[in-house]
Design an enzyme around this catalytic site. Structure first.
Site, PDB file in Angstrom:
ATOM      1  N   LYS A 199      -5.033  -4.597  -0.989  1.00  0.00           N
ATOM      2  CA  LYS A 199      -5.676  -4.855   0.301  1.00  0.00           C
ATOM      3  C   LYS A 199      -4.666  -5.064   1.424  1.00  0.00           C
ATOM      4  O   LYS A 199      -4.955  -5.702   2.430  1.00  0.00           O
ATOM      5  CB  LYS A 199      -6.626  -6.062   0.236  1.00  0.00           C
ATOM      6  CG  LYS A 199      -7.802  -5.869  -0.698  1.00  0.00           C
ATOM      7  CD  LYS A 199      -8.758  -4.844  -0.126  1.00  0.00           C
ATOM      8  CE  LYS A 199      -9.844  -4.499  -1.135  1.00  0.00           C
ATOM      9  NZ  LYS A 199     -10.623  -3.339  -0.728  1.00  0.00           N
ATOM     10  N   GLY A 200      -3.456  -4.540   1.193  1.00  0.00           N
ATOM     11  CA  GLY A 200      -2.436  -4.700   2.216  1.00  0.00           C
ATOM     12  C   GLY A 200      -2.430  -3.559   3.229  1.00  0.00           C
ATOM     13  O   GLY A 200      -1.566  -3.506   4.105  1.00  0.00           O
ATOM     14  N   GLY A 201      -3.316  -2.601   3.080  1.00  0.00           N
ATOM     15  CA  GLY A 201      -3.380  -1.494   4.036  1.00  0.00           C
ATOM     16  C   GLY A 201      -2.539  -0.307   3.628  1.00  0.00           C
ATOM     17  O   GLY A 201      -2.193   0.538   4.458  1.00  0.00           O
ATOM     18  N   THR A 202      -2.222  -0.200   2.319  1.00  0.00           N
ATOM     19  CA  THR A 202      -1.375   0.910   1.883  1.00  0.00           C
ATOM     20  C   THR A 202      -2.081   2.255   2.043  1.00  0.00           C
ATOM     21  O   THR A 202      -1.456   3.258   2.381  1.00  0.00           O
ATOM     22  CB  THR A 202      -0.976   0.724   0.404  1.00  0.00           C
ATOM     23  OG1 THR A 202      -2.149   0.406  -0.345  1.00  0.00           O
ATOM     24  CG2 THR A 202       0.033  -0.389   0.247  1.00  0.00           C
ATOM     25  N   ARG A 203      -3.364   2.271   1.810  1.00  0.00           N
ATOM     26  CA  ARG A 203      -4.106   3.526   1.954  1.00  0.00           C
ATOM     27  C   ARG A 203      -4.072   4.012   3.408  1.00  0.00           C
ATOM     28  O   ARG A 203      -3.862   5.191   3.680  1.00  0.00           O
ATOM     29  CB  ARG A 203      -5.544   3.324   1.464  1.00  0.00           C
ATOM     30  CG  ARG A 203      -6.526   4.378   1.828  1.00  0.00           C
ATOM     31  CD  ARG A 203      -6.186   5.758   1.322  1.00  0.00           C
ATOM     32  NE  ARG A 203      -6.118   5.855  -0.124  1.00  0.00           N
ATOM     33  CZ  ARG A 203      -5.851   7.000  -0.767  1.00  0.00           C
ATOM     34  NH1 ARG A 203      -5.626   8.105  -0.092  1.00  0.00           N
ATOM     35  NH2 ARG A 203      -5.770   7.033  -2.072  1.00  0.00           N
TER      36      ARG A 203
HETATM   37  N1  LIG Z   1      -4.449  -1.503  10.481  1.00  0.00           N
HETATM   38  C1  LIG Z   1      -5.174  -2.310   9.737  1.00  0.00           C
HETATM   39  N2  LIG Z   1      -5.419  -3.560  10.135  1.00  0.00           N
HETATM   40  C2  LIG Z   1      -6.165  -4.378   9.389  1.00  0.00           C
HETATM   41  N3  LIG Z   1      -6.695  -4.062   8.211  1.00  0.00           N
HETATM   42  C3  LIG Z   1      -6.467  -2.828   7.763  1.00  0.00           C
HETATM   43  C4  LIG Z   1      -5.699  -1.910   8.488  1.00  0.00           C
HETATM   44  N4  LIG Z   1      -5.660  -0.776   7.762  1.00  0.00           N
HETATM   45  C5  LIG Z   1      -6.369  -0.984   6.667  1.00  0.00           C
HETATM   46  N5  LIG Z   1      -6.867  -2.215   6.660  1.00  0.00           N
HETATM   47  C6  LIG Z   1      -7.678  -2.817   5.635  1.00  0.00           C
HETATM   48  O1  LIG Z   1      -6.919  -2.862   4.433  1.00  0.00           O
HETATM   49  C7  LIG Z   1      -7.816  -2.822   3.361  1.00  0.00           C
HETATM   50  C8  LIG Z   1      -7.396  -1.748   2.434  1.00  0.00           C
HETATM   51  O2  LIG Z   1      -6.107  -1.994   2.000  1.00  0.00           O
HETATM   52  P1  LIG Z   1      -5.491  -1.098   0.871  1.00  0.00           P
HETATM   53  O3  LIG Z   1      -5.529   0.315   1.297  1.00  0.00           O
HETATM   54  O4  LIG Z   1      -4.163  -1.632   0.495  1.00  0.00           O
HETATM   55  O5  LIG Z   1      -6.541  -1.284  -0.275  1.00  0.00           O
HETATM   56  S1  LIG Z   1      -6.278  -1.082  -1.791  1.00  0.00           S
HETATM   57  O6  LIG Z   1      -5.757  -2.339  -2.298  1.00  0.00           O
HETATM   58  O7  LIG Z   1      -5.360   0.018  -2.009  1.00  0.00           O
HETATM   59  O8  LIG Z   1      -7.593  -0.812  -2.362  1.00  0.00           O
HETATM   60  C9  LIG Z   1      -9.182  -2.547   3.904  1.00  0.00           C
HETATM   61  O9  LIG Z   1      -9.853  -3.759   3.963  1.00  0.00           O
HETATM   62  P2  LIG Z   1     -11.300  -3.933   3.367  1.00  0.00           P
HETATM   63  O10 LIG Z   1     -12.164  -3.100   4.249  1.00  0.00           O
HETATM   64  O11 LIG Z   1     -11.585  -5.392   3.488  1.00  0.00           O
HETATM   65  O12 LIG Z   1     -11.259  -3.442   1.957  1.00  0.00           O
HETATM   66  C10 LIG Z   1      -8.880  -2.004   5.280  1.00  0.00           C
HETATM   67  O13 LIG Z   1      -9.949  -2.245   6.161  1.00  0.00           O
END
Ligand SMILES: Nc1ncnc2c1ncn2[C@@H]1O[C@H](COP(=O)(O)OS(=O)(=O)O)[C@@H](OP(=O)(O)O)[C@H]1O
Length: 237
Positions: A199-203
């Site tokens: 959920k760190g925004g890697t995607r």
């Molecule tokens: N720029 C930015 N700012 C704030 N939040 C962001 C951003 N980009 C991605 N996100 C949120 O990151 C969540 C997805 O993170 P990951 O891609 O690492 O998810 S995963 O762990 O690989 O499943 C996902 O959160 P959730 O919607 O709560 O799942 C995204 O909404």
């Protein structure tokens, strides 16, 4: 006493019954004839449209005839040597993207049947070389850009939809190396790795990087270091 209507009396006599029978018979025969005719037409016309006739030239197998028809020249094309342009079946921009499926004088193997009849563009060179190296759908699909390729080892991964790119024939000819091997699809270790907590925004980061035409990214996170490390570098590549 039975009712006596003039009409029924007429029908019960022999001559009108014969007439009715003959009329019904002729209707049936006409119906049968038209059914057979429409059946024959629906069988023949699509093949004719494709340039294939029921009796192709002797020595030409039906498959070869279909192949030859599929690379008929497009007479509407500004360049008559170009094959017909058809819209790509995939991708959101498919209506804008067109691909060339053939050219006049090109055999099924892709080589010109009449030398010098057309100028060999880098696109065709790419298609031919990709086809000979077994590249999937190389002849019927627009070649994927380097950024669109996903290692074959990651068969479970999603393939990204092809996107518009500014790839020109010059780019393509540069990518076809001097020793005539196609550079697409070779397996390499990554030059960059995205590491992040769940959920760190890697995607989001991956998708943003993928938008760049020179970035080739996997479709699904491989999780090599945390889940698939024991599968080795050959798997990762
Ligand atoms: N720029 C930015 N700012 C704030 N939040 C962001 C951003 N980009 C991605 N996100 C949120 O990151 C969540 C997805 O993170 P990951 O891609 O690492 O998810 S995963 O762990 O690989 O499943 C996902 O959160 P959730 O919607 O709560 O799942 C995204 O909404």
């Amino acid at each position: 006493m039975a009712p006596c209507w003039p009409g029924t009396a007429l029908l019960t006599t022999k001559a009108p019954r014969k007439l009715v029978f003959l009329f019904t018979l002729s209707l049936s025969v006409t119906y049968l004839f038209y059914s057979l005719l429409s059946c024959y037409s629906s069988l023949q016309f699509p093949l004719q449209d494709a340039g294939i006739y029921l009796q192709p030239e002797p020595g030409i197998s039906p498959l070869d005839a279909i192949r030859a028809a599929s690379i008929k020249p497009d007479t509407n094309s500004p360049n008559p040597n170009r094959g017909p342009l058809i819209p790509a079946s995939r991708g959101p921009q498919s209506s804008e993207r067109e691909l060339e499926v053939g050219a006049r004088g090109v055999s099924a193997s892709g080589s010109p049947s009449v030398p010098g009849e057309y100028t060999d563009s880098p696109f065709r060179q790419y298609n031919r070389q990709a086809a000979s190296s077994g590249f999937r759908n190389s002849v019927t699909l627009t070649p994927l850009a380097a950024t669109e390729m996903i290692p074959e080892s990651h068969t479970g991964y999603l393939e990204r939809e092809p996107q518009e790119s500014s790839t020109t024939d010059d780019d393509l000819s540069r990518r076809i190396s001097v020793n005539s091997t196609v550079e697409y699809g070779d397996k390499r270790l990554p030059q960059a790795i995205i590491i992040g907590v769940k959920k760190g925004g890697t995607r989001a980061l991956l998708e943003a990087l993928r938008a760049h035409p020179d970035v080739r990214a996997v479709g699904v996170e491989p999780h090599f270091f945390d889940r698939n490390y024991e599968k080795g570098l050959e798997w990762y590549r």
